[in-house]
Write an enzyme that holds these catalytic residues in place. Structure first.
Site, short mmCIF file in Angstrom:
data_model
loop_
_atom_site.label_atom_id
_atom_site.label_comp_id
_atom_site.label_asym_id
_atom_site.label_seq_id
_atom_site.Cartn_x
_atom_site.Cartn_y
_atom_site.Cartn_z
N HIS A 108 -2.30 -35.77 -38.41
CA HIS A 108 -1.69 -36.72 -39.34
C HIS A 108 -2.46 -38.03 -39.38
CE1 HIS A 108 0.37 -38.68 -35.88
NE2 HIS A 108 0.57 -39.69 -36.71
N TYR B 189 3.24 -45.87 -32.48
CA TYR B 189 3.36 -44.59 -33.17
C TYR B 189 2.79 -43.47 -32.29
CZ TYR B 189 3.97 -47.72 -37.17
OH TYR B 189 4.39 -48.71 -38.01
N SER B 190 3.02 -42.23 -32.70
CA SER B 190 2.54 -41.12 -31.87
C SER B 190 1.03 -41.16 -31.72
CB SER B 190 3.01 -39.78 -32.44
OG SER B 190 2.57 -39.61 -33.77
N GLU B 191 0.30 -41.60 -32.76
CA GLU B 191 -1.14 -41.81 -32.63
C GLU B 191 -1.60 -42.98 -33.51
OE1 GLU B 191 -1.02 -37.74 -30.93
OE2 GLU B 191 -0.31 -38.46 -32.87
N THR B 192 -2.63 -43.64 -33.03
CA THR B 192 -3.40 -44.59 -33.83
C THR B 192 -4.85 -44.10 -33.83
OG1 THR B 192 -1.96 -46.48 -33.37
CG2 THR B 192 -4.22 -46.97 -33.98
#
Length: 279
Positions: free
Chosen positions: A71, A41-44
């Site tokens: 997010h 994903y774009s961030e964890t």
């Protein structure tokens, strides 16, 4: 344990997915980066409990660590709220302290409202604007003259670009490599493209090549920076609430609300999140 949440939505098929690790004690930087790359994903977000309601939080994209991610903060805070109920969570990020108010309705949804780092904005260099428009596939005639192109910040830098029509926003088709190189050179984490439906309702798209992601379906950090931009340019009133629709053009509709804090440079950004098992 890696949890998966979609942020800024109540529907797991919408919003922006984030990985969440609620206790990352003992994880090295290399391990966290590897987990973020595997999750994809774009961030964890990786949470390090400090006692009580205080935590250090770190964010990794599949390619690198980022200082702040809205997010993933919302996703993490909702995950905590589902376990501990309503309250205020105090987070330490690499961009500064971030407080999150969590409201957990009995047998209902959990809403999180983060207070961003201080927001500021400055005009973008004309040469940078020209290079960005070329990479994005737009021309100066495609811009809305009511919204000057700026670099806005609420923890991270975002190029803020207002387009003249919803159709132009929907038609986004950009050069990933060219835009990514420009953004890396200028330290922009996303480009916040938007169209104004009304003075307080906006539709947005956020290219995110520095994170190895073509587009973010919901970007809380950009929402905070953008709301600071609107406030600083007197395009909204201090008591306005900004609504941002994002992700619809990529099939993951998201809803973000943001408002400036009175007599404060910080911005409050609100949203829900929902847990899912896979996409």
């Amino acid at each position: 344990m890696i949890l998966r949440y979609a942020a800024f939505t109540a529907d797991p098929s919408g919003g922006n997915p984030a990985g969440v690790v609620l206790d990352a004690a003992g994880h090295s930087d290399a391990e966290m980066l590897a987990i973020a790359a595997e999750v994809g994903y774009s961030e964890t977000a990786f949470l390090f409990p400090e006692g009580g309601d205080r935590y250090t939080i770190r964010y990794f994209s599949p390619l690198a660590e980022v200082a702040f991610c809205g997010h993933a903060t919302i996703a993490t805070s909702v995950a905590l709220g589902e376990r501990t109920g309503s309250g205020t969570i105090h987070l330490t990020t690499k961009a500064g302290p971030v407080d999150v108010d969590v409201v957990a309705e009995p047998n209902g949804p959990v809403t999180a409202t983060l207070t961003s780092p201080p927001a500021a904005t400055r005009p973008a260099d004309p040469a940078d604007v020209e290079a960005a428009l070329q990479a994005l596939g737009y021309t100066p005639d495609d811009l809305d003259p009511a919204f000057p192109v700026h670099v806005a910040n609420a923890g991270m830098n975002h190029l803020v670009v207002g387009l003249a029509s919803r159709e132009l926003l929907a038609a986004l088709d950009y050069d990933f490599e060219a835009l990514g190189a420009l953004m890396a050179a200028r330290d922009w984490i996303t480009v916040h493209l938007f169209w104004a439906e009304s003075p307080v309702i906006f539709h947005a798209r956020n290219p995110f090549p520095p994170g190895g992601v073509v587009e973010d379906p919901a970007t809380g950090a950009a929402a905070a920076a953008f709301t600071g931009y609107l406030r600083d340019l007197a395009l909204i009133k201090e008591d306005d609430v900004v609504t941002i629709h994002q992700g619809a053009d990529m099939g993951r509709p998201s809803l973000l609300t943001a408002a400036p804090l009175p007599d404060d440079q910080r911005i409050r950004v609100s949203g829900r999140a929902v847990r899912f098992t896979e996409i």
